[in-house]
Design an enzyme around this catalytic site. Structure first.
Site, PDB file in Angstrom:
ATOM      1  N   SER A  15       0.780  -1.305   0.129  1.00  0.00           N
ATOM      2  CA  SER A  15      -0.019   0.149  -0.058  1.00  0.00           C
ATOM      3  C   SER A  15       0.868   1.296   0.011  1.00  0.00           C
ATOM      4  O   SER A  15       0.740   2.378  -0.599  1.00  0.00           O
ATOM      5  CB  SER A  15      -0.914  -0.075   1.099  1.00  0.00           C
ATOM      6  OG  SER A  15      -0.329   0.298   2.499  1.00  0.00           O
ATOM      7  N   ASN A  16       1.876   1.142   0.762  1.00  0.00           N
ATOM      8  CA  ASN A  16       2.857   2.391   0.389  1.00  0.00           C
ATOM      9  C   ASN A  16       3.492   2.466  -0.832  1.00  0.00           C
ATOM     10  O   ASN A  16       3.624   3.706  -1.461  1.00  0.00           O
ATOM     11  CB  ASN A  16       3.854   2.446   1.562  1.00  0.00           C
ATOM     12  CG  ASN A  16       3.478   2.921   3.075  1.00  0.00           C
ATOM     13  OD1 ASN A  16       3.304   3.877   3.107  1.00  0.00           O
ATOM     14  ND2 ASN A  16       3.405   1.754   3.933  1.00  0.00           N
ATOM     15  N   ARG A  68      23.025 -13.869   1.600  1.00  0.00           N
ATOM     16  CA  ARG A  68      22.639 -12.429   1.620  1.00  0.00           C
ATOM     17  C   ARG A  68      23.392 -11.923   0.578  1.00  0.00           C
ATOM     18  O   ARG A  68      22.868 -11.004  -0.340  1.00  0.00           O
ATOM     19  CB  ARG A  68      22.633 -11.703   2.759  1.00  0.00           C
ATOM     20  CG  ARG A  68      21.747 -12.207   3.812  1.00  0.00           C
ATOM     21  CD  ARG A  68      21.961 -11.502   5.249  1.00  0.00           C
ATOM     22  NE  ARG A  68      20.858 -11.866   6.214  1.00  0.00           N
ATOM     23  CZ  ARG A  68      19.642 -11.926   6.199  1.00  0.00           C
ATOM     24  NH1 ARG A  68      19.019 -11.261   4.986  1.00  0.00           N
ATOM     25  NH2 ARG A  68      18.960 -12.415   7.109  1.00  0.00           N
ATOM     26  N   ARG A  94      13.324  -7.878   4.202  1.00  0.00           N
ATOM     27  CA  ARG A  94      14.500  -8.715   4.270  1.00  0.00           C
ATOM     28  C   ARG A  94      15.658  -7.814   4.582  1.00  0.00           C
ATOM     29  O   ARG A  94      15.628  -6.771   4.138  1.00  0.00           O
ATOM     30  CB  ARG A  94      14.611  -9.168   2.788  1.00  0.00           C
ATOM     31  CG  ARG A  94      15.892  -9.735   2.602  1.00  0.00           C
ATOM     32  CD  ARG A  94      15.927 -11.257   2.618  1.00  0.00           C
ATOM     33  NE  ARG A  94      17.151 -11.824   2.040  1.00  0.00           N
ATOM     34  CZ  ARG A  94      17.575 -13.300   2.128  1.00  0.00           C
ATOM     35  NH1 ARG A  94      16.415 -14.055   2.285  1.00  0.00           N
ATOM     36  NH2 ARG A  94      18.601 -13.617   2.001  1.00  0.00           N
ATOM     37  N   HIS A 112       8.890   3.427   8.340  1.00  0.00           N
ATOM     38  CA  HIS A 112       8.386   2.418   9.744  1.00  0.00           C
ATOM     39  C   HIS A 112       7.378   2.811  10.322  1.00  0.00           C
ATOM     40  O   HIS A 112       7.196   4.092  10.637  1.00  0.00           O
ATOM     41  CB  HIS A 112       9.855   2.632  10.551  1.00  0.00           C
ATOM     42  CG  HIS A 112       9.800   1.561  11.839  1.00  0.00           C
ATOM     43  ND1 HIS A 112      10.042   0.046  11.529  1.00  0.00           N
ATOM     44  CD2 HIS A 112       9.661   1.763  12.961  1.00  0.00           C
ATOM     45  CE1 HIS A 112       9.873  -0.307  12.822  1.00  0.00           C
ATOM     46  NE2 HIS A 112       9.458   0.557  13.608  1.00  0.00           N
ATOM     47  N   ASP A 148      16.297   0.095  11.141  1.00  0.00           N
ATOM     48  CA  ASP A 148      15.551   1.122  11.500  1.00  0.00           C
ATOM     49  C   ASP A 148      16.373   2.199  12.510  1.00  0.00           C
ATOM     50  O   ASP A 148      15.724   2.697  13.209  1.00  0.00           O
ATOM     51  CB  ASP A 148      14.441   0.524  12.378  1.00  0.00           C
ATOM     52  CG  ASP A 148      13.627  -0.356  11.616  1.00  0.00           C
ATOM     53  OD1 ASP A 148      13.325  -0.425  10.305  1.00  0.00           O
ATOM     54  OD2 ASP A 148      12.877  -1.514  12.143  1.00  0.00           O
ATOM     55  N   GLU A 177       1.397   6.979   7.077  1.00  0.00           N
ATOM     56  CA  GLU A 177       2.442   6.607   6.222  1.00  0.00           C
ATOM     57  C   GLU A 177       2.246   7.000   4.832  1.00  0.00           C
ATOM     58  O   GLU A 177       3.198   7.472   4.072  1.00  0.00           O
ATOM     59  CB  GLU A 177       2.534   4.947   6.328  1.00  0.00           C
ATOM     60  CG  GLU A 177       2.779   4.638   7.796  1.00  0.00           C
ATOM     61  CD  GLU A 177       2.942   2.924   7.503  1.00  0.00           C
ATOM     62  OE1 GLU A 177       3.601   2.389   6.737  1.00  0.00           O
ATOM     63  OE2 GLU A 177       2.514   2.393   8.622  1.00  0.00           O
TER      64      GLU A 177
HETATM   65  C1  GRF Z   1       3.983  -0.624   6.615  1.00  0.00           C
HETATM   66  O1  GRF Z   1       3.279  -0.476   7.813  1.00  0.00           O
HETATM   67  C2  GRF Z   1       5.344  -0.213   6.731  1.00  0.00           C
HETATM   68  O2  GRF Z   1       5.565   1.014   7.649  1.00  0.00           O
HETATM   69  C3  GRF Z   1       6.350  -1.351   7.221  1.00  0.00           C
HETATM   70  O3  GRF Z   1       5.662  -2.443   6.587  1.00  0.00           O
HETATM   71  C4  GRF Z   1       4.106  -2.084   6.226  1.00  0.00           C
HETATM   72  C5  GRF Z   1       4.038  -2.324   4.952  1.00  0.00           C
HETATM   73  O4  GRF Z   1       2.681  -2.119   4.489  1.00  0.00           O
HETATM   74  N1  GRF Z   1       7.679  -1.076   6.978  1.00  0.00           N
HETATM   75  P1  GRF Z   1       2.302  -2.017   2.907  1.00  0.00           P
HETATM   76  O5  GRF Z   1       3.221  -3.290   2.069  1.00  0.00           O
HETATM   77  O6  GRF Z   1       3.109  -0.763   2.370  1.00  0.00           O
HETATM   78  O7  GRF Z   1       1.015  -1.904   2.641  1.00  0.00           O
END
Ligand code: GRF
Length: 204
Positions: A15-16, A68, A94, A112, A148, A177
């Site tokens: 979603s982000n 990795r 990851r 985050h 983070d 976000e």
């Molecule tokens: C979000 O809450 C982001 O902050 C975190 O993982 C989640 C991912 O959600 N790092 P999406 O895949 O962006 O919907």
């Protein structure tokens, strides 16, 4: 203005990533999304990217096991192929090698779901409820080798309500976000972020 080329790394819902893609549709947005890369074939976000005709790539982390360095090399190859200048991690689950992070220093950002430096790592909403904090939120930051830990760019706070569940609190944070991540990318792509030690200053 030449738009900066951006790759978005996802592992799941995306979603982000979708929020960044939507923001980048604006003609005056200083960045264009040239690649959505997933380490999981089942990541739902891949479907959205395809529906938007954005090039996608899959580097299946499972296939690399504990190697990795090989995984990061495969990702680096995809990023180079796309001509990406900026990398946005968006729910990318990851850990990246220090070498990979250093190669993208100042050009790789993450979102985050907590007010860093509180609640690094996973299950941030459940932990915030458990601790009884009254404010929770989200943070965008530059990516450095420590998880983070990189310099903070933007934060947004939301209240924690008495009847909140992990889901209701998470939804309130997620809405923020989707607001601060595009804004962060806009600032970075327009060259308006200056890193001074652990502080990030917005210039211009
Ligand atoms: C979000 O809450 C982001 O902050 C975190 O993982 C989640 C991912 O959600 N790092 P999406 O895949 O962006 O919907």
């Amino acid at each position: 203005m030449r738009k900066k080329r951006v790759a978005i790394l996802i592992s799941g819902r995306g979603s982000n990533m979708a929020a960044l893609v939507k923001a980048a549709r604006a003609p005056d947005f200083p960045a264009e999304i040239v690649l959505v890369l997933s380490n999981r074939p089942e990541a739902a976000g891949l479907d959205f990217a395809r529906s938007e005709s954005i090039p996608t790539a899959l580097v299946p982390s499972k296939a690399y096991g504990k190697d990795r360095a090989a995984f990061d090399a495969a990702m680096q190859a995809e990023l180079e192929r796309s001509g990406a200048e900026i990398v946005c991690l968006a729910g990318f689950m990851r850990l990246l090698t220090p070498e990979f992070c250093e190669g993208w220093a100042g050009r790789m950002i993450n979102i985050h779901p907590a007010l860093l430096p509180s609640f690094k790592g996973l299950d941030t909403h459940a932990r915030a409820l458990e601790e009884g904090v009254k404010l929770h939120g989200c943070t965008t930051h530059f990516v450095t080798p420590g998880m983070d830990e990189g310099p903070i760019i933007l934060q947004a706070a939301v209240p924690v309500l008495d009847d909140d569940t992990e889901a209701s609190l998470g939804a309130r944070v997620l809405a923020e976000e989707h607001r601060i991540y595009p804004e962060t990318l806009r600032l970075l792509a327009s060259g308006r972020l200056a890193i001074e030690g652990r502080r990030v200053k917005i210039t211009g």
